[in-house]
Design an enzyme around this catalytic site. Structure first.
Site, mmCIF file in Angstrom:
data_model
loop_
_atom_site.group_PDB
_atom_site.id
_atom_site.type_symbol
_atom_site.label_atom_id
_atom_site.label_comp_id
_atom_site.label_asym_id
_atom_site.label_seq_id
_atom_site.Cartn_x
_atom_site.Cartn_y
_atom_site.Cartn_z
ATOM 1 N N THR A 1 -2.035 -58.283 -49.751
ATOM 2 C CA THR A 1 -1.317 -57.343 -50.614
ATOM 3 C C THR A 1 -0.488 -57.939 -51.739
ATOM 4 O O THR A 1 0.065 -58.912 -51.218
ATOM 5 C CB THR A 1 -0.889 -56.128 -49.933
ATOM 6 O OG1 THR A 1 0.126 -55.529 -51.157
ATOM 7 C CG2 THR A 1 0.171 -56.606 -48.842
ATOM 8 N N ASP A 2 -0.538 -57.318 -52.961
ATOM 9 C CA ASP A 2 0.749 -57.855 -53.960
ATOM 10 C C ASP A 2 1.998 -57.630 -53.316
ATOM 11 O O ASP A 2 3.069 -58.522 -53.760
ATOM 12 C CB ASP A 2 0.597 -57.449 -55.303
ATOM 13 C CG ASP A 2 0.675 -55.862 -55.269
ATOM 14 O OD1 ASP A 2 0.848 -55.402 -54.283
ATOM 15 O OD2 ASP A 2 0.669 -55.411 -56.650
ATOM 16 N N GLU A 3 2.335 -56.878 -52.556
ATOM 17 C CA GLU A 3 3.759 -56.649 -51.972
ATOM 18 C C GLU A 3 4.211 -57.935 -51.282
ATOM 19 O O GLU A 3 5.587 -57.837 -51.100
ATOM 20 C CB GLU A 3 3.603 -55.376 -50.956
ATOM 21 C CG GLU A 3 3.213 -54.112 -51.606
ATOM 22 C CD GLU A 3 3.778 -52.925 -50.941
ATOM 23 O OE1 GLU A 3 4.345 -52.818 -49.879
ATOM 24 O OE2 GLU A 3 3.084 -51.850 -51.382
ATOM 25 N N TYR B 1 6.356 -53.670 -43.459
ATOM 26 C CA TYR B 1 5.217 -53.873 -43.854
ATOM 27 C C TYR B 1 4.912 -54.989 -44.503
ATOM 28 O O TYR B 1 3.962 -56.047 -44.153
ATOM 29 C CB TYR B 1 4.456 -52.487 -44.840
ATOM 30 C CG TYR B 1 3.373 -52.824 -45.346
ATOM 31 C CD1 TYR B 1 2.279 -52.959 -44.778
ATOM 32 C CD2 TYR B 1 3.278 -52.973 -46.729
ATOM 33 C CE1 TYR B 1 0.851 -53.193 -45.231
ATOM 34 C CE2 TYR B 1 1.854 -53.170 -47.476
ATOM 35 C CZ TYR B 1 0.767 -53.292 -46.336
ATOM 36 O OH TYR B 1 -0.340 -53.528 -47.274
ATOM 37 N N LYS C 1 2.671 -58.227 -43.585
ATOM 38 C CA LYS C 1 1.361 -58.981 -44.069
ATOM 39 C C LYS C 1 1.741 -60.520 -44.808
ATOM 40 O O LYS C 1 0.576 -61.252 -44.487
ATOM 41 C CB LYS C 1 1.162 -57.921 -45.432
ATOM 42 C CG LYS C 1 0.653 -56.726 -45.029
ATOM 43 C CD LYS C 1 -0.662 -56.645 -44.538
ATOM 44 C CE LYS C 1 -1.871 -56.995 -45.285
ATOM 45 N NZ LYS C 1 -3.123 -56.734 -44.557
HETATM 46 P P1 NAD Z 1 -5.704 -47.553 -44.163
HETATM 47 O O1 NAD Z 1 -4.291 -47.352 -43.470
HETATM 48 O O2 NAD Z 1 -6.307 -46.503 -44.931
HETATM 49 O O3 NAD Z 1 -6.632 -48.045 -43.035
HETATM 50 C C1 NAD Z 1 -6.549 -49.070 -41.903
HETATM 51 C C2 NAD Z 1 -7.744 -48.890 -41.005
HETATM 52 O O4 NAD Z 1 -7.277 -50.183 -40.004
HETATM 53 C C3 NAD Z 1 -8.030 -47.641 -40.063
HETATM 54 O O5 NAD Z 1 -9.255 -47.401 -40.074
HETATM 55 C C4 NAD Z 1 -7.306 -48.140 -38.624
HETATM 56 O O6 NAD Z 1 -7.881 -47.085 -37.677
HETATM 57 C C5 NAD Z 1 -7.635 -49.577 -38.700
HETATM 58 N N1 NAD Z 1 -6.397 -50.179 -37.739
HETATM 59 C C6 NAD Z 1 -5.228 -50.179 -37.895
HETATM 60 N N2 NAD Z 1 -4.632 -50.825 -36.620
HETATM 61 C C7 NAD Z 1 -5.911 -51.334 -35.981
HETATM 62 C C8 NAD Z 1 -6.033 -52.237 -34.895
HETATM 63 N N3 NAD Z 1 -4.755 -52.586 -34.116
HETATM 64 N N4 NAD Z 1 -7.198 -52.608 -34.610
HETATM 65 C C9 NAD Z 1 -8.316 -52.084 -35.299
HETATM 66 N N5 NAD Z 1 -8.281 -51.393 -36.398
HETATM 67 C C10 NAD Z 1 -7.069 -50.943 -36.462
HETATM 68 O O7 NAD Z 1 -5.620 -48.930 -44.844
HETATM 69 P P2 NAD Z 1 -6.106 -49.397 -46.508
HETATM 70 O O8 NAD Z 1 -5.573 -48.678 -47.384
HETATM 71 O O9 NAD Z 1 -7.672 -49.069 -46.540
HETATM 72 O O10 NAD Z 1 -5.839 -50.872 -46.468
HETATM 73 C C11 NAD Z 1 -6.681 -51.912 -45.748
HETATM 74 C C12 NAD Z 1 -6.196 -53.340 -45.901
HETATM 75 O O11 NAD Z 1 -6.057 -53.678 -47.438
HETATM 76 C C13 NAD Z 1 -4.731 -53.366 -45.354
HETATM 77 O O12 NAD Z 1 -4.871 -54.659 -44.788
HETATM 78 C C14 NAD Z 1 -3.913 -53.299 -46.545
HETATM 79 O O13 NAD Z 1 -2.663 -54.164 -46.178
HETATM 80 C C15 NAD Z 1 -4.644 -53.961 -47.579
HETATM 81 N N6 NAD Z 1 -4.176 -53.406 -48.882
HETATM 82 C C16 NAD Z 1 -4.093 -52.079 -49.191
HETATM 83 C C17 NAD Z 1 -3.626 -51.743 -50.594
HETATM 84 C C18 NAD Z 1 -3.737 -50.121 -50.922
HETATM 85 O O14 NAD Z 1 -3.291 -49.769 -52.199
HETATM 86 N N7 NAD Z 1 -4.046 -49.334 -49.894
HETATM 87 C C19 NAD Z 1 -3.674 -52.629 -51.654
HETATM 88 C C20 NAD Z 1 -3.804 -54.012 -51.150
HETATM 89 C C21 NAD Z 1 -4.209 -54.316 -50.011
HETATM 90 O O1 DAU Z 2 0.688 -52.902 -53.913
HETATM 91 C C1 DAU Z 2 -0.173 -52.781 -52.656
HETATM 92 C C2 DAU Z 2 0.275 -51.624 -51.492
HETATM 93 O O2 DAU Z 2 0.279 -50.336 -52.307
HETATM 94 C C3 DAU Z 2 -0.392 -51.767 -50.342
HETATM 95 O O3 DAU Z 2 -0.109 -53.047 -49.895
HETATM 96 C C4 DAU Z 2 0.021 -50.728 -49.425
HETATM 97 O O4 DAU Z 2 -0.901 -50.749 -48.355
HETATM 98 C C5 DAU Z 2 -0.256 -49.440 -49.949
HETATM 99 O O5 DAU Z 2 0.332 -48.506 -49.276
HETATM 100 C C6 DAU Z 2 0.603 -49.187 -51.592
HETATM 101 O O6 DAU Z 2 2.094 -49.448 -51.393
HETATM 102 P P1 DAU Z 2 3.089 -48.461 -52.091
HETATM 103 O O7 DAU Z 2 4.424 -48.383 -51.314
HETATM 104 O O8 DAU Z 2 3.505 -49.154 -53.451
HETATM 105 O O9 DAU Z 2 2.175 -47.237 -52.273
HETATM 106 P P2 DAU Z 2 2.716 -45.686 -51.995
HETATM 107 O O10 DAU Z 2 1.503 -44.919 -52.413
HETATM 108 O O11 DAU Z 2 3.275 -45.335 -50.631
HETATM 109 O O12 DAU Z 2 3.934 -45.560 -53.077
HETATM 110 C C7 DAU Z 2 3.515 -45.716 -54.645
HETATM 111 C C8 DAU Z 2 4.823 -45.623 -55.390
HETATM 112 O O13 DAU Z 2 5.223 -44.026 -55.197
HETATM 113 C C9 DAU Z 2 5.794 -46.149 -54.856
HETATM 114 O O14 DAU Z 2 6.820 -46.759 -55.828
HETATM 115 C C10 DAU Z 2 6.788 -45.197 -53.829
HETATM 116 C C11 DAU Z 2 6.469 -43.816 -54.468
HETATM 117 N N1 DAU Z 2 6.271 -42.859 -53.709
HETATM 118 C C12 DAU Z 2 5.405 -42.662 -52.506
HETATM 119 C C13 DAU Z 2 5.388 -41.600 -52.056
HETATM 120 C C14 DAU Z 2 4.519 -41.684 -50.622
HETATM 121 C C15 DAU Z 2 7.066 -41.471 -53.961
HETATM 122 O O15 DAU Z 2 7.710 -41.374 -55.102
HETATM 123 N N2 DAU Z 2 6.986 -40.376 -53.113
HETATM 124 C C16 DAU Z 2 6.017 -40.556 -52.356
HETATM 125 O O16 DAU Z 2 5.946 -39.464 -51.448
#
Ligand code: NAD
Ligand code: DAU
Length: 341
Positions: A124-126, A149, A153
């Protein structure tokens, strides 16, 4: 025929990735290894559950024996499995350390012993921390994670890097910005706000709402991961992003307008502790090396996403119960007080 072990394939991005692979890659078999945590949902893959090139294995990446067994006959790993929500990591970092760090280490060791030929670590970019008003993260930006988190990562990225350096392990890392699209668990901003607004419930904006995220449609992220798997250079990091920066408040207004809801549903709630101010991704390396480009216009993708949630009220309802409601109460209380920044 080649076989990919996808970890975390029942989550948001993993399930979109599996659907893409089964659709576009006729000579790829997929083994989906997922622990089915609160975020994992078999219903995300009900359309492909009987697909001849798809198999589900229920297992946890921290269980070395189960991982070793699932790895048999597999040539590649695409590693999504993680605890992924920043707010949950602030409530309790334990599961993040276990899955994201220890789980990745166990997976790396199993993949190395099994002689896996390619390992794509989805990050992730985070991990880069927070930006000021200008600039964008490149692959050279130093790691400076700010939440439990993102720290977990970053630790997993460093483990992957060390396996490449020490063992010549064939791994690659992707770092992507904020995803949106179908099947995203309704704890993240976009699906949370859509599902609240669908029921005329208020939406909780943290702080002043001026934090910026760089949004990418999940399909574009998945085509990027596929391009990295196919054409990326071992040991390299590839940033993936959508070039769609929006403040949270701009996004909230767009959602209210698209759903025809009043601004009075906005609640300004206390800020997320340690809240990163701005993310933006420079993805020119992936574009020039891999001939990959994000294709979605954000407003079109957002409209398509809203339509998907509107058409999947049952999917939302099956999640917004039990554990979810307890989490919601812990995180947001009752949201009855209206405050302004
Ligand atoms: P998500 O939370 O929707 O899904 C996570 C999945 O992993 C679930 O199906 C869960 O059951 C499984 N899981 C969790 N712990 C596990 C374990 N111990 N063993 C096996 N399976 C397990 O997550 P997502 O949003 O789909 O993100 C997927 C990946 O992409 C993550 O690694 C996250 O860091 C990365 N990522 C997410 C975003 C975003 O915006 N959502 C952006 C950049 C990178
Ligand atoms: O940048 C990539 C990341 O994006 C991934 O690695 C993470 O898995 C994914 O959860 C996401 O992280 P963020 O923290 O940026 O996403 P989130 O949707 O939780 O929040 C987006 C923005 O909105 C952030 O600035 C926090 C704000 N927010 C979020 C929630 C849940 C609110 O203002 N209110 C809320 O209730």
């Amino acid at each position: 025929m080649t076989s990919i072990l996808v970890t975390g394939g029942c989550g948001f991005i993993g399930s979109n990735f599996i659907q893409l692979v089964l659709e576009q890659e006729a000579d790829v078999q997929v083994v989906n290894f997922d622990a089915l945590t609160y975020a994992g949902n078999l219903a995300n893959l009900s359309d492909v559950a009987q697909h001849p090139r798809y198999r589900f294995v229920h297992g946890d990446i921290t269980d070395a024996e189960a991982v070793r067994a699932a790895m048999k006959g597999v040539q590649s790993v695409v590693h999504f499995a993680a605890e992924s929500h920043v707010d949950r990591s602030i409530q309790d970092s334990g599961p993040f350390v276990r899955t994201n760090i220890v789980g990745t280490q166990i997976l790396l060791d199993a993949a190395r012993s099994a002689g896996v030929k390619r390992f794509v670590h989805v990050s992730t970019d985070e991990v880069y921390g927070s930006l000021g008003e200008t600039g964008a993260f490149t692959e050279e930006t130093p790691l400076a994670p700010n939440s439990p988190y993102s720290a977990s990562k970053a630790a997993s990225d460093l483990l992957v890097r060390s396996y490449v350096h020490t063992f010549h392990f064939p791994a690659l890392i992707t770092r992507c910005s904020n995803n949106y699209g179908p099947y995203q668990f309704p704890e993240k901003l976009i699906p949370l706000f859509i599902s609240n607004l669908m029921q005329d419930q208020p939406v909780p904006v943290y702080g002043d709402g001026q934090n910026v995220r760089d949004w990418i449609h999940v399909r574009d992220h998945c085509t990027g991961i596929l391009a990295v798997w196919k054409r990326g250079r071992v040991g390299e990091v590839y940033n993936l992003g959508g070039r769609s920066e929006r403040t949270n408040l701009q996004l909230t207004h767009a959602l209210l307008e698209a759903l025809g809801k009043p601004k009075s549903l906005i609640r300004y709630v206390p800020d997320r502790p340690g809240h990163d101010r701005r993310y933006a991704i420079d993805c020119r390396k992936a574009e020039s090396e891999l001939a990959w480009h994000p294709t979605f216009v954000f407003e079109d993708g957002l409209r398509q996403t809203i339509d998907w949630y509107r058409g999947h009220a049952d999917w939302i309802a099956s999640i917004r119960t039990g554990e979810y409601l307890k989490y919601y109460e812990r995180q947001y209380g009752t949201l009855t007080k209206e405050t302004h920044p």
